[in-house]
Design a protein around this motif. Structure first.
Motif, short mmCIF file in Angstrom:
data_model
loop_
_atom_site.label_atom_id
_atom_site.label_comp_id
_atom_site.label_asym_id
_atom_site.label_seq_id
_atom_site.Cartn_x
_atom_site.Cartn_y
_atom_site.Cartn_z
N GLY A 1 5.19 5.04 -2.30
CA GLY A 1 6.22 6.01 -2.68
C GLY A 1 6.27 6.24 -4.40
N ALA A 2 5.49 5.37 -5.03
CA ALA A 2 5.69 5.30 -6.28
C ALA A 2 4.83 6.56 -6.85
CB ALA A 2 5.20 3.94 -7.06
N ALA B 1 4.45 12.09 -12.45
CA ALA B 1 5.28 12.71 -13.47
C ALA B 1 5.39 12.24 -14.90
CB ALA B 1 6.79 12.74 -13.09
N ALA B 2 5.13 10.91 -14.97
CA ALA B 2 5.18 10.27 -16.21
C ALA B 2 3.81 10.21 -16.71
CB ALA B 2 5.36 8.51 -15.92
N ALA C 1 -6.62 4.52 -5.14
CA ALA C 1 -7.36 3.75 -4.16
C ALA C 1 -6.68 2.91 -3.45
CB ALA C 1 -8.58 2.97 -4.82
N HIS C 2 -5.43 2.77 -3.58
CA HIS C 2 -4.57 1.94 -3.18
C HIS C 2 -3.04 2.58 -2.73
CE1 HIS C 2 -6.65 -1.02 -5.51
NE2 HIS C 2 -6.11 -1.98 -4.70
N ALA C 3 -3.35 3.89 -2.62
CA ALA C 3 -2.30 4.85 -2.21
C ALA C 3 -2.67 5.52 -0.59
CB ALA C 3 -1.94 5.95 -3.14
N ARG C 4 -1.49 6.08 -0.20
CA ARG C 4 -1.73 6.72 1.09
C ARG C 4 -1.80 8.30 0.86
NH1 ARG C 4 2.62 3.47 4.87
NH2 ARG C 4 1.73 1.36 4.77
N ALA C 5 -2.40 8.93 1.69
CA ALA C 5 -2.30 10.26 1.56
C ALA C 5 -0.75 10.82 1.71
CB ALA C 5 -3.05 11.17 2.57
#
Length: 443
Positions: free
Chosen positions: A104-105, A111-112, A148-152
């Motif tokens: 969720g980050a 944005a940052a 690579a470590h995030a979900r869709a």
């Protein structure tokens, strides 16, 4: 093939235009024109364009010039081959080191880092490419690593931002006079665009390559790439940019008719509901990162007057994703550029000068790039004093910008200024302009 001099003499005869009249229209001396007609002097592209416009030749004189130089075909092939499919090895161009990411980050990170990209874009308005390239490349690596470590769909958002950074890097490489790296980053942008399914991003990557061709005086490659970009199912703003680049490519090739058709198509799209809806909705415009600006009326040459909305550009073309943020009406600016290249200097000067004055004073890079086009138009119109006054403003900021595209146009100024070397202001400025035009980037 009929020589340039022979064709020029034939067109003069058809128009019943004496050398004296042609001299008055083009601001080249009778003696110089006579030597060109008789094959004693080599015509420049600027002279051909001026004669073309003065005699209504619609590109025939430019075609007779034979502007393609040895190696142009090979360079065009390199820019266009596999234009929609070429990819560079990810391991060497866009390394993606491992990176941790909490669930969720991605939204806050995106944005940052969008704010960081905005800051880099603002920085290069007053600094050279070397000030931002390393930082921008680091953000691409970080975004790819986190994706690579995030979900869709979070991974897609991160990679989309990486693509925007990559397109920015391609621009900076072009400004640093590194065409090979610029092409590489443009292809990397297209690869990311295909990965996330963004035709807008992919089309703008192709438009970046078309701009490289434009600044290499390669009209054919510019047209080919702009045509490819216009074929994507992209946003109206991107399609307008593609049509304007297509018009510039046709102008560079001396094709007056196709240039005006492309401009017509851009103006038609600007007046379509897709743009009028954005322009009429201040909330939508604000969400795109810009504020509406007053509606501007443009008189389009060779057709009925058309009204283009600056607010539509604020909402679409100047959204901050792609394209210039500082040019209030890119359609008017592109039309002025085309008119100047085609030899319609007086009309181009009026339009370019008005639009350049609307660029914010703090946007040094954007203002210098377009003011130098004002200089070229003023010299073509024989307004030497105006050209020199504007050129002094450009030279005041040029060293800090370290811009290859600006140096390309300054070389055109050197050629045009040389015709007026006896003018006191020109005698003072010419050595300085020559020095800036020949200086290689240090980035």
């Amino acid at each position: 093939m009929e020589s340039f001099g022979t064709r020029l003499r034939r067109y003069r005869g058809e128009q019943q235009c004496s050398l004296s009249i042609l001299s008055a229209r083009t601001h080249y001396s009778v003696g110089h024109l006579s030597k060109v007609e008789n094959g004693l002097r080599t015509p420049t592209r600027e002279l051909a364009a001026s004669c073309d416009a003065a005699l209504g030749a619609r590109g025939a004189l430019l075609a007779a010039l034979g502007t393609e130089r040895p190696g142009d075909a090979a360079r065009r092939e390199d820019r266009t081959a596999g234009s929609l499919a070429a990819e560079l090895p990810d391991d060497t161009v866009l390394p993606a080191p491992p990176a941790t990411l909490t669930h969720g980050a991605a939204t806050s990170i995106t944005a940052a880092l969008t704010t960081v990209l905005d800051g880099l874009r603002a920085t290069v308005q007053s600094a050279g490419p070397g000030a931002v390239l390393e930082s921008a490349a680091a953000q691409v690596r970080a975004l790819r690593g986190m994706a690579a470590h995030a979900r869709a769909p979070e991974a897609g958002h991160l990679l989309s931002l990486a693509g925007r950074y990559a397109e920015f890097i391609a621009w900076m490489c072009q400004e640093a006079d590194d065409e090979r790296s610029a092409l590489g980053w443009a292809r990397a942008t297209a690869s990311l665009a295909r990965h996330v399914g963004s035709p807008d991003m992919e089309a703008n990557a192709v438009l970046r390559r078309s701009l490289l061709a434009l600044y290499c005086d390669d009209g054919a490659a510019t047209v080919e790439l702009a045509s490819a970009a216009s074929g994507f199912p992209a946003s109206p703003a991107t399609r307008v940019r593609a049509l304007l680049r297509l018009a510039q490519g046709h102008a560079l090739s001396g094709d007056d008719l196709r240039c005006r058709r492309a401009l017509d198509d851009a103006y038609n799209l600007l007046s379509s509901p897709a743009f009028s809806g954005l322009a009429a909705d201040p909330v939508t415009a604000a969400s795109h990162g810009s504020s509406p600006v007053p509606v501007t009326t443009l008189v389009h040459d060779g057709a009925a007057p058309r009204t283009a909305s600056g607010a539509a550009y604020a909402a679409g073309c100047g959204s901050g994703h792609y394209g210039s943020r500082h040019v209030a009406d890119p359609a008017a600016m592109a039309r002025g550029w085309c008119l100047q290249v085609l030899g319609h200097h007086d009309e181009a000067l009026s339009l370019l000068d008005a639009e350049a004055q609307r660029i914010p004073a703090h946007a040094h890079r954007a203002r210098a790039r377009f003011e130098v086009r004002v200089v070229l138009a003023a010299l073509g119109a024989n307004d030497v004093d105006r050209a020199c006054a504007t050129l002094r403003e450009v030279l005041a900021v040029a060293p800090g910008l370290d811009s290859a595209t600006l140096r390309t146009d300054l070389r055109g100024c050197v050629r045009a200024l040389s015709r007026h070397r006896r003018h006191p202001a020109v005698a003072e400025l010419l050595p300085v302009v020559s020095s800036h035009a020949s200086r290689r980037t240090s980035a």
